[in-house]
Scaffold this motif. Structure first.
Motif, PDB file in Angstrom:
ATOM      1  N   TYR A   8       0.833  -1.202   0.000  1.00  0.00           N
ATOM      2  CA  TYR A   8       0.000   0.000   0.000  1.00  0.00           C
ATOM      3  C   TYR A   8       0.864   1.248   0.000  1.00  0.00           C
ATOM      4  O   TYR A   8       1.972   1.236   0.552  1.00  0.00           O
ATOM      5  CB  TYR A   8      -0.898   0.046   1.258  1.00  0.00           C
ATOM      6  CG  TYR A   8      -2.060  -0.912   1.208  1.00  0.00           C
ATOM      7  CD1 TYR A   8      -3.308  -0.495   0.780  1.00  0.00           C
ATOM      8  CD2 TYR A   8      -1.897  -2.247   1.589  1.00  0.00           C
ATOM      9  CE1 TYR A   8      -4.385  -1.377   0.741  1.00  0.00           C
ATOM     10  CE2 TYR A   8      -2.959  -3.137   1.545  1.00  0.00           C
ATOM     11  CZ  TYR A   8      -4.202  -2.698   1.121  1.00  0.00           C
ATOM     12  OH  TYR A   8      -5.253  -3.567   1.067  1.00  0.00           O
ATOM     13  N   HIS A   9       0.355   2.295  -0.595  1.00  0.00           N
ATOM     14  CA  HIS A   9       0.945   3.612  -0.409  1.00  0.00           C
ATOM     15  C   HIS A   9       0.247   4.268   0.777  1.00  0.00           C
ATOM     16  O   HIS A   9      -0.944   4.052   1.009  1.00  0.00           O
ATOM     17  CB  HIS A   9       0.750   4.479  -1.654  1.00  0.00           C
ATOM     18  CG  HIS A   9       1.694   4.112  -2.770  1.00  0.00           C
ATOM     19  ND1 HIS A   9       1.696   4.743  -3.986  1.00  0.00           N
ATOM     20  CD2 HIS A   9       2.673   3.172  -2.837  1.00  0.00           C
ATOM     21  CE1 HIS A   9       2.629   4.214  -4.755  1.00  0.00           C
ATOM     22  NE2 HIS A   9       3.237   3.254  -4.090  1.00  0.00           N
ATOM     23  N   VAL A  10       1.020   5.103   1.480  1.00  0.00           N
ATOM     24  CA  VAL A  10       0.489   5.795   2.647  1.00  0.00           C
ATOM     25  C   VAL A  10       0.265   7.258   2.276  1.00  0.00           C
ATOM     26  O   VAL A  10       1.213   7.959   1.921  1.00  0.00           O
ATOM     27  CB  VAL A  10       1.475   5.707   3.835  1.00  0.00           C
ATOM     28  CG1 VAL A  10       0.913   6.469   5.032  1.00  0.00           C
ATOM     29  CG2 VAL A  10       1.754   4.256   4.184  1.00  0.00           C
ATOM     30  N   GLN A  11      -0.973   7.690   2.351  1.00  0.00           N
ATOM     31  CA  GLN A  11      -1.261   9.099   2.114  1.00  0.00           C
ATOM     32  C   GLN A  11      -1.486   9.781   3.449  1.00  0.00           C
ATOM     33  O   GLN A  11      -2.338   9.356   4.238  1.00  0.00           O
ATOM     34  CB  GLN A  11      -2.526   9.250   1.247  1.00  0.00           C
ATOM     35  CG  GLN A  11      -2.921  10.722   1.059  1.00  0.00           C
ATOM     36  CD  GLN A  11      -4.173  10.912   0.218  1.00  0.00           C
ATOM     37  OE1 GLN A  11      -4.803   9.951  -0.206  1.00  0.00           O
ATOM     38  NE2 GLN A  11      -4.509  12.165  -0.039  1.00  0.00           N
ATOM     39  N   LEU A  53      -3.485   3.198   0.310  1.00  0.00           N
ATOM     40  CA  LEU A  53      -3.996   3.013  -1.052  1.00  0.00           C
ATOM     41  C   LEU A  53      -3.244   1.897  -1.741  1.00  0.00           C
ATOM     42  O   LEU A  53      -2.007   1.863  -1.691  1.00  0.00           O
ATOM     43  CB  LEU A  53      -3.762   4.280  -1.886  1.00  0.00           C
ATOM     44  CG  LEU A  53      -3.984   5.625  -1.225  1.00  0.00           C
ATOM     45  CD1 LEU A  53      -3.450   6.740  -2.101  1.00  0.00           C
ATOM     46  CD2 LEU A  53      -5.471   5.790  -0.981  1.00  0.00           C
TER      47      LEU A  53
END
Lengths: 428, 428, 428, 428
Positions: C108-111, C286
């Protein structure tokens, strides 16, 4: 005759918008119609099992309605008078009060909206919001209420909704009677939603429904379910709106599709067969206590179509002064149900609908389309309904003769046999 | 005679919705009308300077239109055929193409929407959103485009907007030509908004306007301003929509209110006088490249009113086959402008509008109402327009005789004198 | 001591908005807190079974987190750096990747959104709409996702929804697991809605849910139901969003509330206990293929709270480097469930929830309020949940000692006995 | 040292969302900061002319604020207490009342919203709608109020608006002071719109604005214009909201950006520098008569950040107990204005803004970006603003020393010379 056929095609192709639809199913140019028969420009006769989607309940050009209209026009009767008082409007109101409201002990004000069903629905939703100070409206799966933005939000059909090309707001969806199968009473689900302050379904201004979903697949709600929904509306402070545009005017037997069910809707919308002759006319019936409109707050140029008043008043007097017409419709409906049941049984299909708003679920849209096409080739105009256009829908004029009805059903029966027989053969 | 007067009143009071409006200004029951004259049930004649709000540009019951309709009905012509091909529709399209489109070198598809102007506007806005993939629409101060939810968002009138009882979305407001006074070119303001990516005015799907604002106070935009707006629409990828519902069909001289201005709208909406005889009919004209509708994506029961096709085709042939009618209208408009200028000058007021869509700003709604009331007492039907209903608006049939027009203007002149004289007296 | 009590009350009464809420249930001024104990300004100790609504899963002022923060501040570590790269952010990401993502094989990407759960939800919904090009979102009955306008549309609570004072749009409501009773699988209803093109429920951009509804009454969805919902999202092209703001960070045992359930949400929102020490921090996780944001397309001043990064990284390392903490939580959860079951059985009530997010449905909001009040009088801070605030909810710090937990439950048990005993007495 | 640089880059690239923005302009990893200086992990010092977009008005890690925080944390002060009464909150309120409200004779309630400016704006708009019963809000061209759905509707920036991927509703746009050039008083245009009941601009619940548009290009409204707008709000029954999130807390000299202008906003939103040290904190100030919130009607987990209360109270006492700080800021602002005027004059550009919120319109976004890049290469962190990012914006800490400010401006001056000189050369 080829020339004649080509020329019109050319004109339509050149000038009419691609949005046209029924002309695709019935690619002929029609010019004349009487009763349940419609003729193309070559004189070929077709039996009309579509009847303007229930707009021609009394058939094409009923001689008495026609005579009344010719008489009115010949005498320079007012064609257009905005919403001024006219003799024609008064006569319509008198007839509507006498033959429809009084005999049912109903007390309603009649609002003349723009002459489309959608406009009547828009007026109904606006008024319900005004009366309650709420904005949410409950509408049902497969419901059809028109395609202008306010009405479209209440309509279920995905193609029509998509046509807005912008999000539709102000409506929460609930499941129609039987939508989740016979074991789930969807009225109970709605009651659960509305009695829970944290359900996320906002208290509605109105609950709007059709008693039989004409476009949605001829789903017919039971009187018990309808009474539960009305009670839910009352309990939660919402107006109860019956959209009787397609199912009203005798289509299911009574003038209102809910006659005799013990219902008392706050608002009723009507259009289609109201004028009796296919002329544009729409009204919204309001319980007087809700009639809090300011003058012209909902307006429009063609609200109150005087030609339509003339034919509508004539139709009310001719068909609704006593019970004869209703009994005739019920008798035909019974015959119709028997014939369709036989077709359905033969092919292991299901009959849907109520009164003379009835059809057969052909199992798929492709099949239903083939059946309708086969009918048209044999001179029968008939269309489909439902989420997948899977229901072959009979909307014959209520005034059709027994013989013409029977003959049309013979054509339909053959078409089912031909298409489903072929499909069986293809599958084997 | 008292009895007759009372009975109808009773019916209307008892059964008609409180939303009724024009019947409040003209509390008589009318039954017959010819040309520019309308009669009440007692036989009293009124000169009609309202003409169905520009729906009766060719007068009441034009003999040729009336004859064509009687002929059609007598022959069992199709009254209602959904949007199927009919001979009547074809003839209308042929006439529209021949007399209107071709002579102007215009290439448009004709979409038959539900027979109300609002429905035509709803279709136009939906299509513009579909074509552009955007949702915002620019509409103007004092614009009127109908009261169904999608059209109402574009309408400026506060009373109508409030009738929605829910927020109206999807429209950004811009100032009409001259709205901020003569020194500010409002087209420049709009250009500034749209060329700034951080203005907060989202790129629009469409810019919609009337060339003369019929309901908004007879504000007439200049051709230069209109061309600038069209150019702005082009530059920013928006469709340019002219709502010609009230100003079209000869009201300002040409068939289109924008004839000869060098404009090329992507979409034009028409209704009101299109049928020629006051019958409900509305169309949306689309440049063919924008006609990306799926079949039935925008639909409705009464799209395509065959009776209206008959009278509309007859009207097109009678009035638009050559330039005679246009010249006649321009001549009357010139006379009208002269008379109104004299009235305005006399009372230090302002004339507004263009062509035969013209009026006098009486300075306040109260004054304008008194003037109209005084006219009605003298047998002249006339109404107001504008933000405060302050403009006395003349919308006489374009076919009115010179004598009847002059006589009506005499009544109007007297009414101005009486009311403004009295007011002066009262003020002194 | 009276003076001290009065002065603060005066200040708060004079200056703080009436919107304040928890200070109404616990009308004391607190100043210090360690672990599961919070002290008021008079030195009175309270056991904290509220824990910042699950924001203090590791207790107040965990010594290691506190030390790390003091160390960082003392060394002039960056407190605020917008969303620039900082050492603190890097260390957080490294820890998050190592201890959380990698061990679960999650990518996941971390926003870093604004540091509120609502902001994380707003970002999630915006992105889902951007990714799918759709606008509708499915959210569930009794769901809580925050009160900013986009998130609030997804929240079910009527009081919060009403706070908007404008219609909330863009969300269709579906029934949560068990909402219509044990016999109806609500996932099947949703599948029916979404697979019918005419249901009127528009194809969604996302389906968003909590696995346990913290505010909605501790309704816990079954893994089977959750997997069905995820499958429905996939089948209909919608993103599957788990809002793990209240149930995440160990509250139900695993770091994610859905650990081990075989789910793979497209987006996960987190906040509350993420910083470990109660500092504002929120993230949206995400799947990389959905991370199509343009730079700064969703922005905010406090996205990326560096103090919170420090304590969050310390918490991840302390509690999630191995399985010890999870096992400890599960063991306490088991003890807790036993004690609550006994209370529930005693009073014929129902236990609700999962893990250490569990409570007892007291049958009514009045009862639940009385029970909480009785607890507070005995030094126990505890709150309610549910549509009618009818569930007494235990959200103790996960790190609470067995003795303090047991003692708190003794107080709770007594309170149930006292209130329900009294009510029985009153009823008899 | 290469390794250190690479590792972080890899982590960020691998795990952080693509939405990140400022790290693109300043691709270094920072770890420590004091006053106006920020250090990267290699120890390189940068002068900070961005100051967290006005979040660090008192500089990084002010020693007194830092000491107060360390003291509080060391003593186990409550970090998170939902919105319960805490000693820290009380002290903040006491200080806010004493140093800010009383000395200005202002009477406001303080609402602790979620700790983001957007959340404060959402609360403000919700309350204005609740108070007035209206839904429309007037916001201005180039305004920035946050990116959650309710606030975003009021924000002008197209990129942020587009991020919603759904239409934004509830806001009508008006032109900010000077938006249409010096000859048009945009307040008059708004007055015209709102006093015309048919303008189509619905009566607003609120008019919201920034006195200087920080993100929108440093447009500074004149006091006269602001007073006219306030009067318009009053006249039309709308609340007047000043969003002082970026311009407040001394940035323009006074604590409020509108100090001394004779304004009395109904609601003021604050965030950014309120905590004094960059910690998340936001409040909405409400005139007591508008504080009609029900308890928890607008809620959130992190409303009331106790660490921020500590530093905020310390900041209020340190900087706002007397006029010294304000005078210091005004003196620096005067120096700053002089230097920027010289730069602007040199290159025929325009200075924009007010107080220490001031910049130079470089003529295009490309130029401005190059200038900022050149500054960064010389150790100066500075950013752009405006519709096209065309304004080079100086937001230095207000506490910056004269020498550091002067040195930073030298760098900036050189950068203008270098970039604009080069461009001139390239053009020749």
């Amino acid at each position: 005759m080829t020339t004649t056929t080509i020329t019109p095609k050319t004109t339509f192709d050149r000038v009419e918008s691609r949005v046209r639809s029924y002309s695709r199913s019935f690619p002929r140019v029609f010019d004349r119609a009487v009763g349940a028969t419609i003729y193309d420009v070559h004189g070929k006769a077709y039996t009309d099992f579509l009847a303007g989607c229930s707009t021609l309940n009394y058939g094409h050009n009923d001689p008495d309605l026609k005579a009344a209209l010719i008489d009115y026009v010949s005498g320079d009767g007012i064609a257009h008078g905005l919403d001024m008082f006219t003799d024609a409007k008064q006569n319509f109101l008198v007839a509507f009060e006498r033959y429809i409201l009084k005999s049912r002990d109903m007390n309603y004000h009649v609002q003349f909206t723009g002459p489309t069903g959608a406009n009547a629905v828009e007026a109904a939703l606006k008024l319900a919001r005004k009366v309650t100070g709420r904005t949410n409206v409950i509408a049902f799966t497969n419901g059809f209420h028109g395609v202008t933005l306010g009405a479209l939000a209440a309509t279920g059909n995905g193609k029509h909704r998509g046509g807005a090309s912008t999000p539709l707001t102000g409506v929460s969806r609930a499941a129609y009677d039987g939508y989740y199968g016979p074991d789930i009473d969807t009225a109970d689900l709605l009651e659960r939603d509305l009695s829970d302050p944290s359900s996320g379904v906002d208290k509605p201004a109105a609950i709007i429904l059709e008693t039989v979903q004409g476009e949605g697949g001829l789903n017919a709600a039971s009187p018990e379910w309808l009474r539960k929904i009305e009670a839910i509306a009352r309990r939660h402070g919402a107006l109860f709106i019956i959209d009787d545009i397609q199912a009203g005017c005798g289509r299911t037997g009574g003038f209102f599709s809910f006659d005799g069910m013990g219902l008392s809707p706050d608002i009723v919308t009507m259009a289609k067969s109201l004028s009796g002759m296919g002329l544009p006319l729409a009204v919204t019936l309001l319980k007087p206590e809700h009639d809090i409109w300011k003058p012209a707050e909902h307006n429009g140029t063609f609200r109150g179509n005087n030609h339509a008043f003339i034919t509508a008043a004539a139709a009310l007097e001719k068909f609704w002064a006593d019970h004869a017409f209703r009994q005739e419709v019920e008798s035909k409906a019974s015959y119709l149900a028997g014939r369709l049941s036989a077709i359905a049984e033969q092919h292991d299909l299901k009959v849907k609908g109520r009164g003379m708003m009835i059809g057969v679920d052909a199992g798929s849209g492709e099949r239903a389309a083939e059946i309708c096409k086969a009918c048209f080739a044999k001179g029968l105009i008939i269309e489909t309904s439902g989420s997948f256009d899977e229901v072959v829908k009979i909307l014959a004029p209520l005034t059709i003769s027994h013989n013409q009805l029977a003959a049309g059903l013979d054509v339909l029966e053959d078409a089912f046999d031909a298409v489903l027989g072929m499909q069986r053969a293809a599958a084997e």
